[in-house]
Design an enzyme around this catalytic site. Structure first.
Site, PDB file in Angstrom:
ATOM      1  N   TYR A  53       0.847  -1.188   0.000  1.00 34.59           N
ATOM      2  CA  TYR A  53       0.000   0.000   0.000  1.00 34.59           C
ATOM      3  C   TYR A  53       0.885   1.241   0.000  1.00 34.59           C
ATOM      4  CZ  TYR A  53      -3.970  -3.063   1.095  1.00 34.59           C
ATOM      5  OH  TYR A  53      -4.932  -4.043   1.069  1.00 34.59           O
ATOM      6  N   HIS A 128      -1.232 -12.130   0.402  1.00 38.96           N
ATOM      7  CA  HIS A 128      -2.077 -11.130  -0.250  1.00 38.96           C
ATOM      8  C   HIS A 128      -2.838 -11.695  -1.438  1.00 38.96           C
ATOM      9  CE1 HIS A 128      -2.284  -6.473  -0.793  1.00 38.96           C
ATOM     10  NE2 HIS A 128      -3.439  -7.039  -1.022  1.00 38.96           N
ATOM     11  N   PRO A 209     -15.744  -3.341   1.109  1.00 44.42           N
ATOM     12  CA  PRO A 209     -17.092  -3.752   1.525  1.00 44.42           C
ATOM     13  C   PRO A 209     -18.191  -2.813   1.064  1.00 44.42           C
ATOM     14  CG  PRO A 209     -15.947  -2.768   3.374  1.00 44.42           C
ATOM     15  CD  PRO A 209     -14.940  -2.913   2.265  1.00 44.42           C
TER      16      PRO A 209
END
Length: 336
Positions: A53, A128, A209
């Site tokens: 990230y 990942h 989400p």
């Protein structure tokens, strides 16, 4: 704040996906730190990060270092905070997302994450993404070695399917505690994986989400048109426009009036309007109602956004609302 379990650890029912704090469009350091601190103030005790990230071509670990600094400068108790990180992906200068699941790379990546996070052992370390060029058992075997060496306390896998979950579980037993797949009101193709997690007692951590309008940056830029500037919002109704196009907070109020989104997204907005909360909060509450093993990890880049998300842990939908939302199908972007 309600709580759920990851392995033997009690965590907040809603976590924080820290990815937006380090990738394209990331906030400045002050706002990023304030966002993590706001999450902690709201009772969030699960922070999700990854070594990949960061901006394209940037040195790995920007997000991990930021999370570590935020925890170190927080004025309250962080003893119960679970930091989950991931290894096995990279972000070269061309902006792509690479996959490297060799045991050598995963072990080296975990060592680097340990140093960046400043801990003796990583609370939860996740593969990942499976590497098609590496036997899956070899990648999971690296997690097993890290567990045996005490460098990680628990292991998880991400972007996976039921077959791979069973294979990982066979290798790791109860030290495999989580699965992190994409899952949202719009993207429900991980239903079999969710059911298997419930069967095996694994936590299911949905990434993106609140997806369904914009695509996750892991899949590419959104192909949708920009926000309708003429859309109006009812007084007191939170829209969280600042994070509308960021991973994890991609539902945009303007889309509620679009014909191709009206059936699905409009349902979430209607329930939100009735409850006097944001559509994002309704989405998270709906996810929590889907299964007791779900712990959503919505992204945020502003303090107000994560405070709103955390509020979903205390929003209990009625059975009728849950059924109504389950029947709604949000449309995704073309090609997603």
């Amino acid at each position: 704040m309600r709580y759920r379990t990851v392995g033997g650890l009690r965590v907040s029912a809603v976590g924080l996906g820290a990815m937006p704090l380090s990738i394209e469009g990331r906030p400045d350091e002050g706002r990023a730190m304030a966002t993590v601190h706001a999450a902690l103030d709201a009772g969030v005790t699960l922070l999700d990060t990854a070594d990949s990230y960061h901006l394209p071509g940037e040195e790995p670990g920007h997000n991990e270092r930021l999370v570590a600094r935020a925890l170190a400068t927080y004025g309250g108790d962080t003893a119960d905070v679970l930091v989950t990180t991931k290894g096995g992906r990279g972000r070269p200068a061309d902006g792509s997302w690479t996959v490297t699941g060799s045991p050598r790379h995963l072990k080296s990546a975990a060592e680097a994450s340990l140093k960046r996070l400043g801990v003796e052992a990583i609370g939860l370390y996740q593969l990942h993404k499976p590497d098609p060029a590496v036997p899956f058992e070899d990648s999971v075997g690296a997690l097993r070695d890290l567990l045996d060496e005490g460098k990680i306390r628990y292991a998880g896998i991400s972007n996976t399917d039921t077959g791979l979950i069973r294979r990982a579980h066979a290798l790791l037993g109860d030290r495999l505690v989580s699965v992190q797949n994409r899952y949202s009101p719009a993207v429900r193709d991980s239903e079999p994986e969710l059911r298997l997690c419930a069967e095996l007692g694994l936590a299911f951590l949905p990434w993106s989400p609140l997806g369904g309008i914009s695509r996750s940056s892991l899949d590419g830029p959104s192909r949708l048109p920009p926000e309708d500037p003429g859309h109006s919002t009812p007084p007191g109704h939170s829209t969280r426009l600042s994070d509308a196009t960021r991973p994890g907070h991609s539902i945009r109020p303007g889309d509620a009036t679009r014909p191709d989104r009206a059936t699905g997204l409009g349902t979430f907005h209607a329930v939100a309007r009735d409850r006097g909360v944001s559509p994002q909060q309704v989405c998270l509450a709906w996810l929590l109602a889907r299964s007791p093993v779900i712990v959503p990890i919505p992204g945020a880049s502003r303090p107000g956004t994560i405070r709103d998300s955390a509020g979903a842990a205390d929003l209990e939908l009625t059975p009728e609302e849950v059924a109504r939302l389950a029947a709604a199908r949000l449309q995704t972007a073309v090609g997603s």
